[in-house]
Design a protein around this motif. Structure first.
Motif, PDB file in Angstrom:
ATOM      1  N   THR A   1      -6.962  -0.991  -8.015  1.00 34.48           N
ATOM      2  CA  THR A   1      -8.313  -1.466  -7.739  1.00 34.48           C
ATOM      3  C   THR A   1      -8.305  -2.177  -6.398  1.00 34.48           C
ATOM      4  O   THR A   1      -7.367  -2.907  -6.089  1.00 34.48           O
ATOM      5  N   TRP A   2      -9.355  -1.962  -5.618  1.00 36.68           N
ATOM      6  CA  TRP A   2      -9.430  -2.550  -4.282  1.00 36.68           C
ATOM      7  C   TRP A   2     -10.520  -3.603  -4.251  1.00 36.68           C
ATOM      8  O   TRP A   2     -11.637  -3.402  -4.732  1.00 36.68           O
ATOM      9  N   PHE A   3     -10.147  -4.734  -3.673  1.00 39.91           N
ATOM     10  CA  PHE A   3     -10.995  -5.914  -3.633  1.00 39.91           C
ATOM     11  C   PHE A   3     -11.276  -6.306  -2.198  1.00 39.91           C
ATOM     12  O   PHE A   3     -10.407  -6.187  -1.330  1.00 39.91           O
ATOM     13  N   VAL A   4     -12.461  -6.795  -1.968  1.00 43.04           N
ATOM     14  CA  VAL A   4     -12.797  -7.513  -0.746  1.00 43.04           C
ATOM     15  C   VAL A   4     -13.524  -8.756  -1.271  1.00 43.04           C
ATOM     16  O   VAL A   4     -14.735  -8.782  -1.378  1.00 43.04           O
ATOM     17  N   ARG A   5     -12.720  -9.685  -1.758  1.00 39.72           N
ATOM     18  CA  ARG A   5     -13.138 -10.843  -2.544  1.00 39.72           C
ATOM     19  C   ARG A   5     -13.514 -10.426  -3.957  1.00 39.72           C
ATOM     20  O   ARG A   5     -13.096 -11.043  -4.907  1.00 39.72           O
ATOM     21  N   LYS A   6     -14.327  -9.386  -4.125  1.00 45.38           N
ATOM     22  CA  LYS A   6     -14.660  -8.818  -5.429  1.00 45.38           C
ATOM     23  C   LYS A   6     -14.311  -7.329  -5.398  1.00 45.38           C
ATOM     24  O   LYS A   6     -14.097  -6.761  -4.335  1.00 45.38           O
ATOM     25  N   VAL A   7     -14.296  -6.720  -6.558  1.00 43.86           N
ATOM     26  CA  VAL A   7     -13.997  -5.286  -6.659  1.00 43.86           C
ATOM     27  C   VAL A   7     -15.071  -4.483  -5.940  1.00 43.86           C
ATOM     28  O   VAL A   7     -16.258  -4.737  -6.093  1.00 43.86           O
TER      29      VAL A   7
ATOM     30  N   THR B   1      -7.649   0.627   2.008  1.00 46.62           N
ATOM     31  CA  THR B   1      -6.827  -0.407   2.650  1.00 46.62           C
ATOM     32  C   THR B   1      -6.996  -0.437   4.166  1.00 46.62           C
ATOM     33  O   THR B   1      -6.553  -1.386   4.809  1.00 46.62           O
ATOM     34  N   ALA B   2      -7.643   0.556   4.731  1.00 44.84           N
ATOM     35  CA  ALA B   2      -7.910   0.542   6.177  1.00 44.84           C
ATOM     36  C   ALA B   2      -9.060  -0.400   6.535  1.00 44.84           C
ATOM     37  O   ALA B   2      -9.256  -0.705   7.714  1.00 44.84           O
ATOM     38  N   LEU B   3      -9.785  -0.879   5.545  1.00 50.52           N
ATOM     39  CA  LEU B   3     -10.940  -1.739   5.795  1.00 50.52           C
ATOM     40  C   LEU B   3     -10.524  -3.211   5.871  1.00 50.52           C
ATOM     41  O   LEU B   3      -9.592  -3.629   5.182  1.00 50.52           O
ATOM     42  N   PRO B   4     -11.228  -4.005   6.673  1.00 48.36           N
ATOM     43  CA  PRO B   4     -10.844  -5.413   6.875  1.00 48.36           C
ATOM     44  C   PRO B   4     -10.893  -6.246   5.590  1.00 48.36           C
ATOM     45  O   PRO B   4     -11.861  -6.157   4.827  1.00 48.36           O
ATOM     46  N   GLY B   5      -9.828  -7.017   5.367  1.00 48.69           N
ATOM     47  CA  GLY B   5      -9.794  -7.972   4.272  1.00 48.69           C
ATOM     48  C   GLY B   5      -9.572  -7.390   2.895  1.00 48.69           C
ATOM     49  O   GLY B   5      -9.703  -8.098   1.901  1.00 48.69           O
ATOM     50  N   VAL B   6      -9.222  -6.118   2.803  1.00 53.10           N
ATOM     51  CA  VAL B   6      -9.062  -5.465   1.502  1.00 53.10           C
ATOM     52  C   VAL B   6      -7.660  -5.715   0.951  1.00 53.10           C
ATOM     53  O   VAL B   6      -6.669  -5.637   1.671  1.00 53.10           O
ATOM     54  N   THR B   7      -7.618  -6.008  -0.343  1.00 51.18           N
ATOM     55  CA  THR B   7      -6.351  -6.117  -1.059  1.00 51.18           C
ATOM     56  C   THR B   7      -6.390  -5.160  -2.238  1.00 51.18           C
ATOM     57  O   THR B   7      -7.463  -4.784  -2.712  1.00 51.18           O
ATOM     58  N   GLU B   8      -5.224  -4.776  -2.683  1.00 48.44           N
ATOM     59  CA  GLU B   8      -5.112  -3.901  -3.856  1.00 48.44           C
ATOM     60  C   GLU B   8      -4.384  -4.647  -4.951  1.00 48.44           C
ATOM     61  O   GLU B   8      -3.349  -5.285  -4.703  1.00 48.44           O
ATOM     62  N   ARG B   9      -4.948  -4.581  -6.147  1.00 49.44           N
ATOM     63  CA  ARG B   9      -4.302  -5.143  -7.338  1.00 49.44           C
ATOM     64  C   ARG B   9      -4.576  -4.193  -8.493  1.00 49.44           C
ATOM     65  O   ARG B   9      -5.519  -3.416  -8.456  1.00 49.44           O
ATOM     66  N   THR B  10      -3.776  -4.308  -9.515  1.00 48.87           N
ATOM     67  CA  THR B  10      -4.029  -3.552 -10.729  1.00 48.87           C
ATOM     68  C   THR B  10      -5.046  -4.313 -11.558  1.00 48.87           C
ATOM     69  O   THR B  10      -4.920  -5.525 -11.759  1.00 48.87           O
ATOM     70  N   SER B  11      -6.080  -3.610 -11.996  1.00 50.71           N
ATOM     71  CA  SER B  11      -7.086  -4.196 -12.871  1.00 50.71           C
ATOM     72  C   SER B  11      -7.388  -3.192 -13.969  1.00 50.71           C
ATOM     73  O   SER B  11      -7.633  -2.016 -13.675  1.00 50.71           O
ATOM     74  N   HIS B  12      -7.325  -3.633 -15.201  1.00 54.51           N
ATOM     75  CA  HIS B  12      -7.536  -2.755 -16.354  1.00 54.51           C
ATOM     76  C   HIS B  12      -6.585  -1.552 -16.304  1.00 54.51           C
ATOM     77  O   HIS B  12      -6.945  -0.441 -16.662  1.00 54.51           O
ATOM     78  N   GLY B  13      -5.385  -1.790 -15.779  1.00 55.65           N
ATOM     79  CA  GLY B  13      -4.357  -0.760 -15.743  1.00 55.65           C
ATOM     80  C   GLY B  13      -4.471   0.246 -14.617  1.00 55.65           C
ATOM     81  O   GLY B  13      -3.704   1.200 -14.576  1.00 55.65           O
ATOM     82  N   GLU B  14      -5.401   0.047 -13.699  1.00 55.07           N
ATOM     83  CA  GLU B  14      -5.621   1.009 -12.621  1.00 55.07           C
ATOM     84  C   GLU B  14      -5.589   0.332 -11.255  1.00 55.07           C
ATOM     85  O   GLU B  14      -5.974  -0.833 -11.128  1.00 55.07           O
TER      86      GLU B  14
END
Length: 131
Positions: free
Chosen positions: A34-40, A19-32
């Motif tokens: 997961t960090w995305f920057v547009r894609k996983v 989450t310290a990286l630019p544009g990163v979001t966190e969501r749950t994916s497949h129950g875990e």
């Protein structure tokens, strides 16, 4: 805590790096988590609840093969995405968190748009230059 440690909160440490990286979001994916920057680019891996904790991440070409061959006790070819060169990293063994930070950064660089990657080396916004 030393840089090399079996961390009591590997998810918290991994989350902080991602989450310290630019544009990163966190969501749950497949129950875990997961960090995305547009894609996983990184996903936590404890969903099999097999007493092993790890994460899977995008990796530069050849990195998976080299790291798994050199350190099979620390790295593995993850299911599903391993065929695309993704790297599995065990977190339930003593890990070098400086090395983990580099692996996460490499994963980010593999997936993030160039404009966000360029922000990694940009000087911080001081409010003077209008950034």
């Amino acid at each position: 805590m030393n840089a090399i440690d079996a961390d009591p909160d590997p998810l918290g440490r991994l989350r902080a790096l991602c989450t310290a990286l630019p544009g990163v979001t966190e969501r749950t994916s497949h129950g875990e988590p997961t960090w995305f920057v547009r894609k996983v680019f990184v996903t936590y891996a404890d969903h099999h609840h097999d007493d092993r904790v790890a994460f899977w991440c995008a990796a530069p070409p050849g990195a998976q093969e080299a790291l798994v061959a050199a350190h099979p006790d620390r790295y593995f070819r993850p299911p599903y995405v391993g065929g695309r060169g993704w790297l599995g990293v065990w977190l339930d063994v003593p890990v070098d968190w400086d090395e983990i930070a580099e692996i996460v950064l490499d994963a980010y660089r593999e997936i993030a748009p160039r404009t966000l990657v360029a922000r990694l080396s940009a000087p911080p916004d001081d409010g003077v230059n209008g950034r």
